[in-house]
Design a protein around this motif. Sequence first.
Motif, mmCIF file in Angstrom:
data_model
loop_
_atom_site.group_PDB
_atom_site.id
_atom_site.type_symbol
_atom_site.label_atom_id
_atom_site.label_comp_id
_atom_site.label_asym_id
_atom_site.label_seq_id
_atom_site.Cartn_x
_atom_site.Cartn_y
_atom_site.Cartn_z
ATOM 1 N N LYS A 96 6.959 -3.344 -1.941
ATOM 2 C CA LYS A 96 6.507 -2.207 -2.742
ATOM 3 C C LYS A 96 7.103 -2.229 -4.162
ATOM 4 C CE LYS A 96 5.508 0.819 1.200
ATOM 5 N NZ LYS A 96 4.375 -0.018 1.550
ATOM 6 N N LYS A 98 7.387 -1.994 -8.124
ATOM 7 C CA LYS A 98 6.849 -0.943 -9.001
ATOM 8 C C LYS A 98 6.088 -1.524 -10.195
ATOM 9 C CE LYS A 98 10.234 2.670 -7.995
ATOM 10 N NZ LYS A 98 11.245 2.022 -7.146
ATOM 11 N N ARG A 177 -2.278 1.044 -5.053
ATOM 12 C CA ARG A 177 -0.973 1.461 -5.585
ATOM 13 C C ARG A 177 -1.027 1.745 -7.085
ATOM 14 N NH1 ARG A 177 3.541 1.563 -2.986
ATOM 15 N NH2 ARG A 177 4.863 0.795 -4.639
ATOM 16 N N GLU A 182 1.783 4.381 -8.299
ATOM 17 C CA GLU A 182 3.032 3.870 -7.713
ATOM 18 C C GLU A 182 3.426 2.505 -8.280
ATOM 19 O OE1 GLU A 182 2.359 5.345 -3.174
ATOM 20 O OE2 GLU A 182 0.804 4.188 -4.166
#
Length: 216
Positions: A96, A98, A177, A182
Amino acid sequence: MDIFPKALLDGYRTFREQRLPTEQSRYRDLSVRGQAPETMVIGCCDSRVSPEVIFDAGPGELFVVRNVANLVPPFETGGTYHGVSAALEFGVAALKVKHIVVLGHAQCGGIRAFIDKIQPLSPGDFIGKWMAMFIKPGEVVEQRDRESMQDFTTRIEKAAVFRSLENLMTFPFVRARVEGGEMILHGAYFGVAEGSLFVLDPATKEFRNVRKSGGE
Ligand SMILES: [Zn+2]
């Protein structure tokens, strides 16, 4: 050990004597907690364009995938061997990250091979097939009137960054995302001779010299 490159062994000794002592706790910590880099970099294999060197990054800071001409192929589930897609899947869906930075560069051999339409280097013509994804069906890439070869090459090197950014958005897990706020996609371009860094301004779609724009 006789045939292992001496330069690498010497380099490792320097790492062990100089860098490792200052970063030992970081390595131990990362080995226990696992990696959690905030940024993924998609760069070129070119030995002069090492993301860790350019961004002065330590262990655990950058999740890097490198390939010829820093290209992201369009999303597709056919075929078998998707190196970039697998790295993207892990970086985005598991780690994940950024930020994803597509890092293009000057004097890119992959771009040069594409522009010059070089003969295949081997019967497999892996570079030719890899670079072919760079153009969309019906698209023509050629030098403009009064455009120098240097300017043309630079334009195409930067176009590779744009194309990769465009293709990134074809991956459903990337798009989700990005649209969810995000994760942010970035383009950058490294000038090898000067060690200069240009960052893509999403508003103007132009690459700005980091030093000149005061973004240091
Ligand atoms: Zn390159």
